[in-house]
Design an enzyme around this catalytic site. Sequence first.
Site, PDB file in Angstrom:
ATOM      1  N   HIS A  52       1.251  -0.288 -14.304  1.00 49.20           N
ATOM      2  CA  HIS A  52       1.690  -0.171 -12.651  1.00 49.20           C
ATOM      3  C   HIS A  52      -0.147  -1.030 -12.426  1.00 49.20           C
ATOM      4  O   HIS A  52      -0.733  -0.493 -12.200  1.00 49.20           O
ATOM      5  CB  HIS A  52       1.053   0.690 -11.391  1.00 49.20           C
ATOM      6  CG  HIS A  52       1.303   0.089  -9.942  1.00 49.20           C
ATOM      7  ND1 HIS A  52       1.776   0.833  -9.133  1.00 49.20           N
ATOM      8  CD2 HIS A  52       0.432  -0.873  -9.435  1.00 49.20           C
ATOM      9  CE1 HIS A  52       1.083   0.002  -7.602  1.00 49.20           C
ATOM     10  NE2 HIS A  52       0.279  -0.430  -8.066  1.00 49.20           N
ATOM     11  N   HIS A  99      -1.613  -5.185 -11.527  1.00 46.05           N
ATOM     12  CA  HIS A  99      -1.702  -6.426 -10.965  1.00 46.05           C
ATOM     13  C   HIS A  99      -3.131  -7.095 -11.535  1.00 46.05           C
ATOM     14  O   HIS A  99      -4.174  -6.778 -11.654  1.00 46.05           O
ATOM     15  CB  HIS A  99      -2.611  -5.731  -9.312  1.00 46.05           C
ATOM     16  CG  HIS A  99      -1.278  -4.921  -8.587  1.00 46.05           C
ATOM     17  ND1 HIS A  99       0.180  -6.295  -7.962  1.00 46.05           N
ATOM     18  CD2 HIS A  99      -1.065  -4.200  -8.450  1.00 46.05           C
ATOM     19  CE1 HIS A  99      -0.025  -4.809  -7.140  1.00 46.05           C
ATOM     20  NE2 HIS A  99      -0.480  -4.042  -7.683  1.00 46.05           N
ATOM     21  N   HIS A 139       6.128  -1.618  -4.241  1.00 41.60           N
ATOM     22  CA  HIS A 139       5.757  -0.837  -3.708  1.00 41.60           C
ATOM     23  C   HIS A 139       6.573  -0.281  -2.329  1.00 41.60           C
ATOM     24  O   HIS A 139       6.415  -1.093  -1.958  1.00 41.60           O
ATOM     25  CB  HIS A 139       4.032  -1.278  -3.365  1.00 41.60           C
ATOM     26  CG  HIS A 139       3.196  -2.164  -4.628  1.00 41.60           C
ATOM     27  ND1 HIS A 139       3.756  -2.708  -5.286  1.00 41.60           N
ATOM     28  CD2 HIS A 139       2.224  -1.689  -4.492  1.00 41.60           C
ATOM     29  CE1 HIS A 139       2.491  -2.714  -6.148  1.00 41.60           C
ATOM     30  NE2 HIS A 139       1.942  -1.920  -5.497  1.00 41.60           N
ATOM     31  N   GLU A 154       2.951   3.537  -0.055  1.00 41.84           N
ATOM     32  CA  GLU A 154       2.101   3.843  -1.105  1.00 41.84           C
ATOM     33  C   GLU A 154       0.595   3.987   0.640  1.00 41.84           C
ATOM     34  O   GLU A 154       0.161   4.919   1.069  1.00 41.84           O
ATOM     35  CB  GLU A 154       1.211   2.747  -1.123  1.00 41.84           C
ATOM     36  CG  GLU A 154      -0.131   2.611  -1.158  1.00 41.84           C
ATOM     37  CD  GLU A 154      -0.826   1.281  -1.526  1.00 41.84           C
ATOM     38  OE1 GLU A 154       0.088  -0.280  -1.597  1.00 41.84           O
ATOM     39  OE2 GLU A 154      -1.767   0.604  -2.527  1.00 41.84           O
ATOM     40  N   ASP A 175      -3.639   0.324 -10.916  1.00 44.27           N
ATOM     41  CA  ASP A 175      -3.398  -0.348  -9.784  1.00 44.27           C
ATOM     42  C   ASP A 175      -3.924  -1.969  -9.742  1.00 44.27           C
ATOM     43  O   ASP A 175      -4.198  -2.950 -10.811  1.00 44.27           O
ATOM     44  CB  ASP A 175      -3.456  -0.031  -8.869  1.00 44.27           C
ATOM     45  CG  ASP A 175      -2.880  -0.826  -7.488  1.00 44.27           C
ATOM     46  OD1 ASP A 175      -2.068  -1.036  -7.417  1.00 44.27           O
ATOM     47  OD2 ASP A 175      -2.784  -0.085  -5.881  1.00 44.27           O
ATOM     48  N   ASP A 176      -5.426  -1.453  -9.346  1.00 50.07           N
ATOM     49  CA  ASP A 176      -6.131  -2.279  -9.717  1.00 50.07           C
ATOM     50  C   ASP A 176      -7.707  -2.139 -10.391  1.00 50.07           C
ATOM     51  O   ASP A 176      -9.062  -2.343  -9.625  1.00 50.07           O
ATOM     52  CB  ASP A 176      -6.308  -3.399  -7.733  1.00 50.07           C
ATOM     53  CG  ASP A 176      -5.013  -3.614  -7.885  1.00 50.07           C
ATOM     54  OD1 ASP A 176      -5.312  -5.085  -8.367  1.00 50.07           O
ATOM     55  OD2 ASP A 176      -5.166  -3.108  -6.872  1.00 50.07           O
TER      56      ASP A 176
HETATM   57  N1  ADE Z   1      -2.001  -5.764  -4.397  1.00 49.20           N
HETATM   58  C1  ADE Z   1      -3.050  -5.661  -5.590  1.00 49.20           C
HETATM   59  N2  ADE Z   1      -2.913  -4.189  -5.405  1.00 49.20           N
HETATM   60  C2  ADE Z   1      -1.682  -3.494  -4.607  1.00 49.20           C
HETATM   61  C3  ADE Z   1      -1.507  -2.239  -4.106  1.00 49.20           C
HETATM   62  N3  ADE Z   1      -2.372  -1.153  -4.371  1.00 49.20           N
HETATM   63  N4  ADE Z   1      -0.845  -2.018  -2.996  1.00 49.20           N
HETATM   64  C4  ADE Z   1      -0.247  -3.276  -2.381  1.00 49.20           C
HETATM   65  N5  ADE Z   1      -0.672  -4.437  -3.081  1.00 49.20           N
HETATM   66  C5  ADE Z   1      -1.441  -4.582  -3.722  1.00 49.20           C
HETATM   67 ZN    ZN Z   2      -0.045  -2.016  -6.258  1.00 48.64          ZN
END
Ligand code: ADE
Ligand code: ZN
Length: 346
Positions: A22, A24, A202, A205, A283-284
């Site tokens: 996971h 991005h 997703h 969340e 994630d990011d």
């Molecule tokens: N795009 C990038 N990170 C995300 C996240 N945590 N939830 C939904 N969309 C995303």
């Molecule tokens: Zn994500």
Amino acid sequence: MTIVRTPPLHQFIANLPKVELHLHIEGSLEPELMFALANRNGIPIPFDTPAAVKAAYDFSNLQSFLDIYYQGAQVLLTQADFYDLTWAYLLRCKTDNVFHAEIFFDPQTHTERGVEFDVVMAGITQALDQAEQELGITSQLIMCFLRHLDEASAFATLSQAELWKHKIVAVGLDSSEVGHPPEKFIRVFAEARQQGYLAVAHAGEEGPASNIVDSLDMLKVDRIDHGVRCVEDPTLVARLISDQVHLTVCPLSNTKLKVFEHMHQHNIVELLRQGVSVGINADDPAYFGGYMNDNFNAVATAIPVTRQELAKFTHNAIAASFCSQDRKQQLHSLVLAYVEQTEAGG
Ligand code: ADE
Ligand code: ZN
């Protein structure tokens, strides 16, 4: 008497072989690279320094992050930009002992600005191919549809992917969860699956547990991204356990976006102990304060967890990955050998 010296937990984590499911790629854009690309492409950004960019990363929820994340992605224009972005992430994988990565990209974030789908794919795949050859890191690509955009835009994206289908293993669904439920994308997911793509989404969340159920039932996904709100529905938790549906959990993301106020309140270890297949992901990472090792360390620092449990996160991710059976076997063996060696004091 043999004295067995086990390494400190952070050292165990640093050397533990990992698999990331996971991530991005646009979320791995570090402020320094953002500045370099903005200069290279003559794009103004509303900050004076990379430090000022970082200081702005104070989020109250998912949307407050997404607004900044889409703004940051505007510096990405050329094949070289997408290559540099992806290569920088893969070098971090090497540092963090990530042996296999399944990477999301958001084509609509770029095509909506006039950047060609082919430019995005050429840059990303150039770096992925190089990483396999030079770093021994294997990877898969997952093409996400932005759920705040409409079904027609998702279908157009699926068409644009046709020439690159051999390089994309699955479709995914990301962006603003609340107000954009899975049912909006039933038809495009059905078409994608018909064309041979695997599917993830997703769900759970920020949105309710019912989004997880609907992603499984309506979109027929193979894994759930995040999914931490599953605990609100005990029947769903039982289903996740019996069907071994994998959740790609992202601890630092969840605390930065206030899904959990504090890491010690995070439910990932509790879910693991209940028998849910959960893994740890970044994630990011450029926005949430860390890559894979940082996420493992954040969990292990806030919640008492054993080495076996940390290794289990990787085994779960390997089992749920989209790589070949041979590669899965190799990866499981790497983790088993590592744990055995550390238990023997190596
Ligand atoms: N795009 C990038 N990170 C995300 C996240 N945590 N939830 C939904 N969309 C995303
Ligand atoms: Zn994500």
